[in-house]
Design a protein around this motif. Structure first.
Motif: not given
Length: 314
Positions: A2-5, A83-90, A108-114
């Protein structure tokens, strides 16, 4: 998986060039489950875990109506496989706060990239200061007098805000110093904001190269973003032409030094901006260029990225 963007609204995606979409398409082809939310949807309350009202969705193959979403439902980030953090800047205060919520999700156990802490620790303009051997003459200051002295020393300079993206707010001042005072006032707001100043690199005519690094390993082709017409900026957002090209020996030297260091800190995906022999920025929030490189060279960047994500999430 399960991938959360965590990304900008899906409705805003330009799928013909969007790198996050390329990630989604590759992940879906492997049977991974796709979820999406925006950074503003992240919530934490005492007694619970970081959660979000997210949408599960599937890809339709239609270039216009490209996704089919289900109804929003509450999920915990720790309940996702990645969990993939892909929000654009700023990289503004709200982005900063989102990284703290994501870091709580990690506890809490999540794996977040970056990795959220690494996102905070590597602002895209200032991160180059750690690697002075790879950058050109550079000044970071609030003081107009320092900027004027830098211009006097180097004659042809670039000035830019620290929170810009896509080439926004970049100015060039040549030997005549025309409008330097006005530009300084605009950018530093009479000493209230810090400005980066760099010697102008004429190699920009051959392109501002984006070098993608995945889990410490550089992709073998860079995307040279070449300014068009009278424009000094090569950014695709302002009309630069993207031309994929093999990495040079200097590109390899830069990427093979910086890449492993940043990967060790939890930066799975990094985009170096290189003009000539000099690094000008280190992009960590939402590096792009996947589709252009893949279409022009046949090297599947999204496949390499999902391979790395699967290894890191195992």
């Amino acid at each position: 998986m399960k991938l959360l963007f965590v990304a900008d609204p899906l409705e805003s995606f330009k799928t013909y060039k969007d790198s996050t979409f390329a990630m989604m398409r590759e992940a879906a082809s492997r049977g991974h489950e796709l979820w999406a939310c925006e950074a503003k949807d992240l919530v934490w309350q005492r007694g619970g875990q970081v959660s979000a009202q997210a949408r599960r969705f599937t890809l339709t193959g239609d270039p216009h109506d490209w996704f089919a979403p289900e109804a929003r439902t509450g999920i915990t980030l720790a309940g996702m496989d990645a969990v993939l953090m892909r929000s654009d800047p700023p990289f503004d205060s709200e982005y900063f706060y989102a990284t703290h919520l994501l870091e709580q999700a990690e506890r809490e156990g999540a794996r977040v990239f970056n990795k959220p802490a690494a996102l905070r620790d590597h602002p895209e303009k200032l991160a180059i200061l750690e690697f002075p051997q790879f950058i050109g003459p550079t000044l970071v200051t609030r003081h107009a007098a320092e900027i004027r002295a830098f211009h006097a020393a180097h004659q042809d300079i670039i000035l830019k805000p620290l929170d810009g993206m896509g080439g926004m707010g970049i100015f060039r001042v040549g030997p005549d110093g025309l409008n330097l005072g006005s530009i300084i006032e605009t950018l530093n707001k009479h000493g209230a904001q810090t400005v980066m100043v760099q010697r102008y690199l004429p190699e920009i005519a051959q392109g501002d190269k984006r070098i993608l690094i995945i889990d410490g390993e550089p992709i073998p082709h860079a995307l040279a973003r070449i300014p068009q017409g009278s424009e000094i900026r090569g950014n695709m957002a302002v009309g630069g032409k993207g031309v994929a090209q093999p990495l040079s020996a200097r590109d390899h030297e830069i990427a093979s030094t910086i890449g492993p260091i940043l990967a060790e800190r939890g930066l799975l995906l990094v985009g170096l901006d290189v003009i000539g022999d000099c690094v000008t920025e280190i992009n960590v929030t939402s590096p792009t260029g996947f589709q252009e490189i893949t279409q022009q060279t046949g090297f599947d960047v999204a496949r390499a990225f999902i391979n790395a994500l699967e290894r890191r999430s195992a």
